[in-house]
Design an enzyme around this catalytic site. Structure first.
Site, short mmCIF file in Angstrom:
data_model
loop_
_atom_site.label_atom_id
_atom_site.label_comp_id
_atom_site.label_asym_id
_atom_site.label_seq_id
_atom_site.Cartn_x
_atom_site.Cartn_y
_atom_site.Cartn_z
N CYS A 83 0.89 -1.27 -0.01
CA CYS A 83 0.05 -0.12 -0.04
C CYS A 83 1.01 0.97 0.08
CB CYS A 83 -0.85 0.13 1.29
SG CYS A 83 -2.00 1.49 1.26
N CYS A 155 -9.48 -5.28 -8.66
CA CYS A 155 -9.32 -4.33 -9.59
C CYS A 155 -8.67 -3.14 -8.95
CB CYS A 155 -10.43 -3.96 -10.45
SG CYS A 155 -10.13 -2.95 -12.20
#
Length: 175
Positions: A83, A155
Site C-alpha cells: 500500500c 481491480c
C-alpha cells in the site's frame, strides 16, 4: 396570493437548506467515525505531505486512474505489492492476472487482514470498494468475474501500490 406563494417558496427553501445542512453533518460524522476505526490516521494536511498529488487523489479522495495508464497494469515481475499509504503488503505477483481492464488485477489479497471491503453506492451503482485495512485508503474495487480459485477480480489502481521485486526491501512509509 402572490405573498402567500413567496412565503411558501421561502419556507421550502429554508427546509431544503436545513435538510442539506443536516445531511452534510451526518455524512461528516460518519466519515469521522469511519476514520477512527483505522490504526493509521493522519490529518489531511499530513496525507498531502506523505502522498504525491496523484496518490492523494486515488487513496484519500477515492479517485480512479485512467485505464492502461498505471505503472503496474502490465507488470509481470515477481514480487509484492504494498500500500502506497502505509507500506503494508497487500498482494503478491503470484495472485496477479491479466484481466484486460487496464488496471492491475489480483484474484486474492496477500492475507484476509490486509484489506477491508466496503459497500460503495457512488454513481448510482452498488459495488464493493477495496480499502487498506490499516488506513482505510481507497485501493480500487472487487468484482466476481475473476479466475479460479476465488473467481474474484481485485481491480486496483497502480497509484495506490508500491511494487517491490522479489528480494527487494519493503517500502518505508512515514507514519
Amino acid at each position: 396570493m402572490k405573498k402567500l406563494l413567496v412565503t411558501l417558496i421561502s419556507a421550502c427553501g429554508i427546509f431544503v437548506l436545513i435538510g442539506f445542512n443536516t445531511k452534510y453533518h451526518k455524512e461528516a460524522e460518519v466519515n469521522v467515525i469511519a476514520q477512527e476505526r483505522y490504526e493509521v490516521q493522519h490529518a489531511e494536511a499530513e496525507w498531502r505531505e506523505i502522498l504525491t498529488k496523484e496518490q492523494y487523489y486515488i487513496l484519500r479522495e477515492k479517485g480512479t486512474e485512467q485505464a492502461f495508464s498505471g505503472l503496474y497494469w502490465d507488470n509481470h515481475a515477481e514480487g509484492i505489492y504494498y500500500c502506497a499509504a502505509t507500506g503494508e503488503p497487500l498482494f503478491t505477483s503470484k495472485a496477479k492476472f491479466t484481466s484486460g481492464t487496464g488496471w492491475p488485477s489480483f484474484y486474492q489479497p496477500i492475507n484476509n487482514n490486509a484489506i477491508k471491503l466496503v459497500v460503495d453506492k457512488s454513481y448510482g451503482v452498488t459495488r464493493t470498494e477495496v480499502v487498506d485495512a490499516k488506513s482505510g485508503s481507497h485501493l480500487g474495487h472487487v468484482f466476481d468475474d475473476g479466475p479460479a480459485p476465488t473467481h474474484k477480480r481485485y481491480c486496483i489502481n497502480s497509484l495506490s501500490l508500491i511494487f517491490v521485486e522479489k528480494g527487494g526491501k519493503s517500502p518505508i512509509i512515514k507514519e
